[in-house]
Design an enzyme around this catalytic site. Structure first.
Site, PDB file in Angstrom:
ATOM      1  N   HIS A  69       0.853  -1.193   0.000  1.00 51.42           N
ATOM      2  CA  HIS A  69       0.000   0.000   0.000  1.00 51.42           C
ATOM      3  C   HIS A  69       0.891   1.246   0.000  1.00 51.42           C
ATOM      4  O   HIS A  69       1.927   1.262   0.693  1.00 51.42           O
ATOM      5  CB  HIS A  69      -0.860  -0.024   1.267  1.00 51.42           C
ATOM      6  CG  HIS A  69      -2.108   0.787   1.161  1.00 51.42           C
ATOM      7  ND1 HIS A  69      -2.097   2.164   1.003  1.00 51.42           N
ATOM      8  CD2 HIS A  69      -3.411   0.416   1.197  1.00 51.42           C
ATOM      9  CE1 HIS A  69      -3.340   2.588   0.957  1.00 51.42           C
ATOM     10  NE2 HIS A  69      -4.152   1.575   1.055  1.00 51.42           N
ATOM     11  N   GLY A 112       0.200  -4.895   1.694  1.00 52.44           N
ATOM     12  CA  GLY A 112      -1.052  -5.059   0.952  1.00 52.44           C
ATOM     13  C   GLY A 112      -0.843  -5.722  -0.397  1.00 52.44           C
ATOM     14  O   GLY A 112      -1.720  -6.396  -0.923  1.00 52.44           O
ATOM     15  N   TYR A 142      -4.515  -4.929  10.925  1.00 52.74           N
ATOM     16  CA  TYR A 142      -5.014  -5.491   9.676  1.00 52.74           C
ATOM     17  C   TYR A 142      -6.510  -5.753   9.823  1.00 52.74           C
ATOM     18  O   TYR A 142      -7.115  -5.434  10.854  1.00 52.74           O
ATOM     19  CB  TYR A 142      -4.209  -6.746   9.284  1.00 52.74           C
ATOM     20  CG  TYR A 142      -4.008  -6.798   7.785  1.00 52.74           C
ATOM     21  CD1 TYR A 142      -3.274  -5.790   7.166  1.00 52.74           C
ATOM     22  CD2 TYR A 142      -4.591  -7.756   7.007  1.00 52.74           C
ATOM     23  CE1 TYR A 142      -3.114  -5.775   5.800  1.00 52.74           C
ATOM     24  CE2 TYR A 142      -4.436  -7.752   5.626  1.00 52.74           C
ATOM     25  CZ  TYR A 142      -3.696  -6.748   5.034  1.00 52.74           C
ATOM     26  OH  TYR A 142      -3.544  -6.718   3.665  1.00 52.74           O
TER      27      TYR A 142
END
Ligand code: LCV
Length: 263
Positions: A69, A112, A142
């Protein structure tokens, strides 16, 4: 000032095979909101164009497939991984695509991006690839569906080790624990992946789509009570509103080790 989300994912269709290439050179192919939206859009376009199999790859030049991410785009004022966020939207689109999505991995995969890779149906990697899930490095909670992706892929034992240590799993171990389906030499990766994708296109698209949807339904077939759901959300809220999460993001931006205090 809203930073322009960086990078892109480009797609092309070759007969019944769709190819998506992630490119975000300056940030080690970090999954920006732009890239995640591109991937989701391309998968939907492929579905409308009768694509049977998708290959997702990255312009990684054999080093970093994706750094996960885009940390600069992780919000500090709300749940960073909520249901409608771009990463979650993209993962669900991969799961719901009516055909196999193959991740072609020739570098290191982080956070991610590791969740994205294991959400794909088949993973083919080179000997130098590795996989790490890293929320504990950022002080980030998470989410339950993400944790379930790992339990389903590698089993609860290895999933716990991956989350608690945030250490990369190398290619050989990734093959042993079920992350990778195949390890192939760099110079064979594209041809091997292409050959598998091509062989799948010869089979019944309808049968494949229904079998894939059964896999999705069965692998998500867990029930939890409303109280358990609310408890999970409450616990996660404590983390994403914690000083640890702010410290994790700040330390990354300041290129230093975080100093977590557990509050
Ligand atoms: C933005 C980046 C990034 C990046 N975002 O190159 O898993 S969860 O829950 O945490 C989830 C929310 C998630 O996915 O979070 C992100 C998790 N990812 C990571 O923890 C990996 C962070 N990156 C790294 O550890 C290193 O960058 C790796 C090992 C990937 C590559 O190391 P390398 O030495 O080759 P640099 O670290 O020098 O990074 C090159 C440029 O890419 C940016 C980084 O800030 C740097 O930018 P500048 O040149 O402007 O300084 N970059 C790297 N990862 N995830 N930007």
């Amino acid at each position: 000032m809203k930073l322009l989300s960086k990078g892109q994912a480009v797609g092309r269709i070759d007969d019944k095979i769709g190819i998506i290439t992630i490119a975000n050179k300056t940030s080690r192919n970090a999954l920006s909101i732009k890239i995640l939206s591109d991937i989701t859009r391309l998968l939907n376009e492929f579905q409308n164009n009768n694509v049977t199999v998708v290959i997702i790859k990255a312009e990684s030049a054999g080093k970093v497939w994706s750094a996960g991410h885009d940390i600069n785009e992780l919000p500090l004022d709300k749940d960073p991984l909520s249901y409608f966020d771009p990463l979650e939207e993209t993962l669900r689109t991969i799961q719901c695509f009516p055909g196999p999505v193959i991740a072609m991995i020739d570098g290191t995969v982080w956070g991610g991006a590791c969740d994205l890779a294991i959400t794909c149906d088949i993973l083919i990697g080179t000997p130098n690839c590795s996989f790490a899930i890293t929320p504990v490095k950022l002080g980030l909670p998470y989410n339950a569906t993400g944790i379930l992706h790992f339990i389903n892929r590698v089993g609860i034992n290895v999933a716990k080790e991956m989350f608690f240590t945030a250490n990369p799993i190398d290619a050989n171990r990734a093959l042993n624990v079920g992350i990778l389906n195949h390890i192939v030499p760099d110079d064979k990766l594209l041809s091997f992946t292409w050959e598998m994708a091509n062989s799948i296109t010869k089979h019944s698209k309808l049968s494949i789509a229904v079998i894939k949807e059964q896999f999705r339904i069965l692998s998500n077939a867990y029930t939890i009570s409303p109280e358990a759901f609310e408890m999970i959300q409450g616990m996660r809220r404590k983390v994403y509103f914690s000083k640890d999460y702010i410290e994790g993001i700040t330390a990354f931006k300041e290129k230093r080790q975080p100093n977590f205090t557990g509050v």
